[in-house]
Design a protein around this motif. Structure first.
Motif, short mmCIF file in Angstrom:
data_model
loop_
_atom_site.label_atom_id
_atom_site.label_comp_id
_atom_site.label_asym_id
_atom_site.label_seq_id
_atom_site.Cartn_x
_atom_site.Cartn_y
_atom_site.Cartn_z
N LYS A 131 -31.00 27.72 17.58
CA LYS A 131 -30.88 27.99 19.00
C LYS A 131 -29.34 27.76 19.75
O LYS A 131 -29.08 28.44 20.57
CB LYS A 131 -31.91 27.28 19.83
N LEU A 132 -28.71 26.89 19.13
CA LEU A 132 -27.04 26.39 19.72
C LEU A 132 -26.07 26.90 18.72
O LEU A 132 -25.16 27.66 19.33
CB LEU A 132 -27.63 25.11 20.26
N MET A 133 -26.17 26.21 17.58
CA MET A 133 -24.93 26.33 16.78
C MET A 133 -24.54 27.60 16.21
O MET A 133 -23.36 28.00 16.54
CB MET A 133 -25.12 25.23 15.63
N ASN A 134 -25.57 28.13 15.96
CA ASN A 134 -25.21 29.42 15.35
C ASN A 134 -24.59 30.61 16.63
O ASN A 134 -23.70 31.13 16.43
CB ASN A 134 -26.20 30.35 14.72
N PRO A 135 -25.32 30.44 17.61
CA PRO A 135 -24.88 31.25 18.81
C PRO A 135 -23.74 30.73 19.26
O PRO A 135 -22.64 31.85 19.71
CB PRO A 135 -25.84 31.15 20.17
N LEU A 136 -23.13 29.53 19.33
CA LEU A 136 -21.77 29.01 19.79
C LEU A 136 -20.79 29.59 18.88
O LEU A 136 -19.82 30.01 19.17
CB LEU A 136 -22.09 27.63 19.75
N SER A 137 -21.25 29.67 17.42
CA SER A 137 -20.13 29.88 16.64
C SER A 137 -19.95 31.71 16.82
O SER A 137 -18.91 32.28 16.59
CB SER A 137 -20.86 29.80 15.01
N GLU A 138 -21.16 32.20 17.01
CA GLU A 138 -21.15 33.80 16.94
C GLU A 138 -20.09 34.17 18.09
O GLU A 138 -19.63 35.16 18.39
CB GLU A 138 -22.43 34.39 17.02
N LEU A 139 -20.34 33.42 19.37
CA LEU A 139 -19.55 33.65 20.64
C LEU A 139 -18.33 33.19 20.47
O LEU A 139 -17.41 33.47 21.25
CB LEU A 139 -20.27 32.86 21.73
N GLY A 140 -17.75 32.40 19.43
CA GLY A 140 -16.51 31.93 19.19
C GLY A 140 -15.96 30.72 19.81
O GLY A 140 -14.93 30.30 19.89
N TYR A 141 -17.07 30.02 20.29
CA TYR A 141 -16.61 28.58 20.88
C TYR A 141 -16.73 27.50 19.74
O TYR A 141 -16.03 26.39 19.95
CB TYR A 141 -17.56 28.03 21.72
N VAL A 142 -17.46 27.74 18.72
CA VAL A 142 -17.53 26.54 17.73
C VAL A 142 -17.30 27.27 16.41
O VAL A 142 -17.74 28.62 16.13
CB VAL A 142 -19.02 25.88 17.65
N THR A 143 -17.06 26.40 15.32
CA THR A 143 -16.75 27.14 14.13
C THR A 143 -16.97 26.26 12.95
O THR A 143 -16.91 24.93 13.13
CB THR A 143 -15.19 27.54 13.73
N THR A 155 -19.34 20.95 8.51
CA THR A 155 -19.07 20.32 9.75
C THR A 155 -18.87 21.38 10.71
O THR A 155 -18.12 22.35 10.33
CB THR A 155 -17.90 19.35 9.80
N TYR A 156 -18.91 20.92 11.90
CA TYR A 156 -18.52 21.56 13.04
C TYR A 156 -17.33 21.31 13.93
O TYR A 156 -16.99 20.24 14.11
CB TYR A 156 -19.73 21.87 13.84
N CYS A 157 -16.62 22.33 14.66
CA CYS A 157 -15.63 21.66 15.35
C CYS A 157 -15.15 22.94 16.52
O CYS A 157 -15.80 24.19 16.35
CB CYS A 157 -14.05 21.62 14.74
N LEU A 158 -14.61 22.68 17.58
CA LEU A 158 -14.18 23.66 18.53
C LEU A 158 -13.15 24.49 18.22
O LEU A 158 -12.34 24.02 17.51
CB LEU A 158 -13.79 22.84 19.81
N THR A 159 -13.41 25.64 18.38
CA THR A 159 -12.14 26.54 18.17
C THR A 159 -11.19 26.58 19.42
O THR A 159 -11.36 25.94 20.42
CB THR A 159 -12.96 28.23 18.22
N GLU A 160 -10.23 27.18 19.38
CA GLU A 160 -9.21 27.46 20.39
C GLU A 160 -9.90 27.92 21.67
O GLU A 160 -9.71 27.46 22.76
CB GLU A 160 -7.92 28.39 20.23
N THR A 161 -11.00 28.76 21.67
CA THR A 161 -11.73 29.34 22.87
C THR A 161 -12.72 28.31 23.21
O THR A 161 -12.42 27.92 24.71
CB THR A 161 -12.73 30.61 22.50
#
Length: 97
Positions: free
Chosen positions: A60-72, A85-91
């Motif tokens: 519900k959150l990590m996959n959509p945030l990744s698809e939207l380019g906020y998290v990688t 592991t997850y981290c923020l993208t430049e966006t």
């Protein structure tokens, strides 16, 4: 906030269950703020949020945030790895500027 409208389309509008959008929004903000200063596993993010269900958190959150380019993901070839592991993208980082 742009991310809220994007998540609304990506997640909330497709949910079969009633979602408390205010709590969902706050959880999203909490994740982004946590990842602003941490590279973290899904388990650590879950613990930070008060032991949220990892499968639901990812779906519900990590996959959509990744698809939207906020998290990688740091290892996108193994998305469900316990060492992922997850981290923020430049966006994602730009949200805080």
């Amino acid at each position: 906030m742009q991310i809220v409208s994007q998540l609304s389309v990506k997640v909330w509008s497709k949910s079969k269950k009633h979602i408390d959008q205010e709590a969902f929004c706050q959880t999203t903000i909490d994740i982004l703020e946590f990842l602003k200063t941490n590279v973290s596993t899904i388990r650590n993010i879950s613990e930070y949020l008060g032991n949220k269900d990892i499968t639901e958190l990812r779906r519900k959150l990590m996959n959509p945030l990744s698809e939207l380019g906020y998290v990688t993901m740091t290892n996108p070839d193994k998305p469900k790895s316990s060492k992922q592991t997850y981290c923020l993208t430049e966006t994602g980082l730009a949200l805080f500027n």
